[in-house]
Design a protein around this motif. Structure first.
Motif, PDB file in Angstrom:
ATOM      1  N   LEU A 177       0.833  -1.198   0.000  1.00  0.00           N
ATOM      2  CA  LEU A 177       0.000   0.000   0.000  1.00  0.00           C
ATOM      3  C   LEU A 177       0.870   1.250   0.000  1.00  0.00           C
ATOM      4  O   LEU A 177       0.614   2.203  -0.743  1.00  0.00           O
ATOM      5  N   GLU A 178       1.909   1.247   0.819  1.00  0.00           N
ATOM      6  CA  GLU A 178       2.839   2.377   0.812  1.00  0.00           C
ATOM      7  C   GLU A 178       3.538   2.493  -0.551  1.00  0.00           C
ATOM      8  O   GLU A 178       3.827   3.591  -1.028  1.00  0.00           O
ATOM      9  N   ARG A 179       3.765   1.342  -1.178  1.00  0.00           N
ATOM     10  CA  ARG A 179       4.381   1.347  -2.500  1.00  0.00           C
ATOM     11  C   ARG A 179       3.438   1.973  -3.531  1.00  0.00           C
ATOM     12  O   ARG A 179       3.869   2.746  -4.398  1.00  0.00           O
ATOM     13  N   LEU A 180       2.150   1.662  -3.427  1.00  0.00           N
ATOM     14  CA  LEU A 180       1.156   2.243  -4.325  1.00  0.00           C
ATOM     15  C   LEU A 180       1.076   3.752  -4.142  1.00  0.00           C
ATOM     16  O   LEU A 180       1.063   4.514  -5.119  1.00  0.00           O
ATOM     17  N   LEU A 181       1.038   4.192  -2.888  1.00  0.00           N
ATOM     18  CA  LEU A 181       0.997   5.624  -2.615  1.00  0.00           C
ATOM     19  C   LEU A 181       2.298   6.297  -3.046  1.00  0.00           C
ATOM     20  O   LEU A 181       2.297   7.447  -3.503  1.00  0.00           O
ATOM     21  N   GLY A 182       3.407   5.572  -2.923  1.00  0.00           N
ATOM     22  CA  GLY A 182       4.679   6.084  -3.407  1.00  0.00           C
ATOM     23  C   GLY A 182       4.669   6.264  -4.911  1.00  0.00           C
ATOM     24  O   GLY A 182       5.264   7.209  -5.445  1.00  0.00           O
ATOM     25  N   HIS A 183       3.996   5.343  -5.591  1.00  0.00           N
ATOM     26  CA  HIS A 183       3.854   5.457  -7.049  1.00  0.00           C
ATOM     27  C   HIS A 183       3.114   6.743  -7.413  1.00  0.00           C
ATOM     28  O   HIS A 183       3.539   7.489  -8.311  1.00  0.00           O
ATOM     29  N   ILE A 184       2.014   7.013  -6.713  1.00  0.00           N
ATOM     30  CA  ILE A 184       1.243   8.218  -6.999  1.00  0.00           C
ATOM     31  C   ILE A 184       2.051   9.469  -6.665  1.00  0.00           C
ATOM     32  O   ILE A 184       2.031  10.454  -7.412  1.00  0.00           O
ATOM     33  N   ASP A 185       2.781   9.429  -5.552  1.00  0.00           N
ATOM     34  CA  ASP A 185       3.670  10.551  -5.209  1.00  0.00           C
ATOM     35  C   ASP A 185       4.693  10.801  -6.313  1.00  0.00           C
ATOM     36  O   ASP A 185       5.004  11.938  -6.658  1.00  0.00           O
ATOM     37  N   PHE A 186       5.231   9.709  -6.843  1.00  0.00           N
ATOM     38  CA  PHE A 186       6.231   9.820  -7.899  1.00  0.00           C
ATOM     39  C   PHE A 186       5.627  10.449  -9.143  1.00  0.00           C
ATOM     40  O   PHE A 186       6.233  11.332  -9.766  1.00  0.00           O
ATOM     41  N   ARG A 187       4.420  10.014  -9.517  1.00  0.00           N
ATOM     42  CA  ARG A 187       3.771  10.613 -10.688  1.00  0.00           C
ATOM     43  C   ARG A 187       3.468  12.083 -10.441  1.00  0.00           C
ATOM     44  O   ARG A 187       3.545  12.904 -11.357  1.00  0.00           O
ATOM     45  N   LEU A 188       3.117  12.423  -9.200  1.00  0.00           N
ATOM     46  CA  LEU A 188       2.885  13.825  -8.857  1.00  0.00           C
ATOM     47  C   LEU A 188       4.156  14.656  -9.041  1.00  0.00           C
ATOM     48  O   LEU A 188       4.120  15.768  -9.570  1.00  0.00           O
ATOM     49  N   SER A 189       5.287  14.079  -8.630  1.00  0.00           N
ATOM     50  CA  SER A 189       6.559  14.800  -8.727  1.00  0.00           C
ATOM     51  C   SER A 189       6.974  15.035 -10.170  1.00  0.00           C
ATOM     52  O   SER A 189       7.780  15.928 -10.457  1.00  0.00           O
ATOM     53  N   MET A 190       6.435  14.251 -11.096  1.00  0.00           N
ATOM     54  CA  MET A 190       6.775  14.387 -12.509  1.00  0.00           C
ATOM     55  C   MET A 190       6.030  15.540 -13.177  1.00  0.00           C
ATOM     56  O   MET A 190       6.401  15.977 -14.269  1.00  0.00           O
ATOM     57  N   LEU A 191       4.970  16.030 -12.538  1.00  0.00           N
ATOM     58  CA  LEU A 191       4.143  17.072 -13.136  1.00  0.00           C
ATOM     59  C   LEU A 191       4.777  18.433 -12.913  1.00  0.00           C
ATOM     60  O   LEU A 191       4.349  19.226 -12.068  1.00  0.00           O
ATOM     61  N   ASP A 192       5.787  18.711 -13.674  1.00  0.00           N
ATOM     62  CA  ASP A 192       6.496  19.973 -13.560  1.00  0.00           C
ATOM     63  C   ASP A 192       7.055  20.347 -14.925  1.00  0.00           C
ATOM     64  O   ASP A 192       7.314  19.473 -15.754  1.00  0.00           O
ATOM     65  N   GLY A 193       7.218  21.623 -15.164  1.00  0.00           N
ATOM     66  CA  GLY A 193       7.776  22.055 -16.427  1.00  0.00           C
ATOM     67  C   GLY A 193       6.767  21.996 -17.556  1.00  0.00           C
ATOM     68  O   GLY A 193       5.564  21.836 -17.345  1.00  0.00           O
ATOM     69  N   PRO A 194       7.230  22.094 -18.809  1.00  0.00           N
ATOM     70  CA  PRO A 194       6.331  22.083 -19.964  1.00  0.00           C
ATOM     71  C   PRO A 194       5.632  20.726 -20.128  1.00  0.00           C
ATOM     72  O   PRO A 194       6.185  19.684 -19.774  1.00  0.00           O
ATOM     73  N   ALA A 195       4.425  20.762 -20.673  1.00  0.00           N
ATOM     74  CA  ALA A 195       3.590  19.561 -20.766  1.00  0.00           C
ATOM     75  C   ALA A 195       4.254  18.435 -21.542  1.00  0.00           C
ATOM     76  O   ALA A 195       4.084  17.263 -21.216  1.00  0.00           O
ATOM     77  N   GLU A 196       5.039  18.773 -22.568  1.00  0.00           N
ATOM     78  CA  GLU A 196       5.655  17.712 -23.377  1.00  0.00           C
ATOM     79  C   GLU A 196       6.697  16.924 -22.601  1.00  0.00           C
ATOM     80  O   GLU A 196       7.106  15.841 -23.024  1.00  0.00           O
TER      81      GLU A 196
END
Length: 213
Positions: free
Chosen positions: A95-114
């Motif tokens: 479960l912590e791994r799943l939430l870590g996955h979502i955190d990781f995807r959140l951290s990727m949302l930066d900079g230009p959309a491409e």
């Protein structure tokens, strides 16, 4: 009002090393993420890859054939960048791994959309009704992501249980749907902030599923 920003050249660079085929695939991914599939020409892909048009047609019969190959390559990229290399993949608790996955995807949302949007998600929006081979290749890539994520979700369900009627695969697809929708919102708004909010809502939802069963 959408935040304004100056468009720049694709930030995903084509590797200097590698075969002409690998360079063409990398160039297609970078260029399509930046400007879309229909607006990307074979000439532009060749220029970005640093190869001749003759080399292109030596490896691919058409832009469609390259798109199908690039979708398969995107699946391999996701496996390495999302499911193998990050620290969250080594968290023991599922479960912590799943939430870590979502955190990781959140951290990727930066900079230009491409830089953070999904190549196959971008391509299938344009091609789902005009090219069945591309649609099928994008579907296979998106499905591979969902099934890979469902492995962790199922392990979490086995330990903690989950709200009634929720399966690992359906939740994995929902996570994928929220991410793809967040990418679209970021493009429309010209800013990743609204996309980040969507992913944080997703995280809250996942926690609720495992605590309100």
């Amino acid at each position: 009002m959408p935040a304004s920003r100056t468009k720049k050249a694709p930030s995903t660079r084509v590797p200097a090393a590698g075969s002409a085929r690998e360079k063409l695939i990398a160039a297609a991914i970078a260029t399509v993420r930046y400007k879309g599939f229909s607006a990307t020409s074979v000439d532009e892909i060749c220029q970005a890859a640093g190869v001749t048009k003759g080399a292109f047609f030596h490896h691919f019969a058409s832009k469609e054939a390259l798109a199908v190959a690039a979708a398969g390559a995107w699946t391999d990229i996701a496996e390495q960048r999302i499911f193998t290399q990050p620290d969250w993949t080594r968290i023991p608790d599922p479960l912590e791994r799943l939430l870590g996955h979502i955190d990781f995807r959140l951290s990727m949302l930066d900079g230009p959309a491409e830089d953070f949007t999904c190549f196959v998600g971008t391509m299938v929006q344009e091609s789902y009704n005009s090219s069945d081979p591309i649609r099928a290749a994008c579907d296979a890539s998106i499905r591979a992501y969902a099934l890979r994520l469902a492995e962790d979700i199922q392990q979490a369900i086995d330990i903690y249980g989950i709200a009634s009627g929720v399966s690992a695969v359906s939740l994995a697809y929902h996570i994928q749907a929220v991410l793809q929708g967040a990418f679209i919102l970021a493009k429309a708004n010209g800013n990743p902030v609204i996309a980040r909010d969507s992913v944080m809502h997703l995280q809250r939802y996942v926690i609720m599923l495992f605590t309100q069963k």
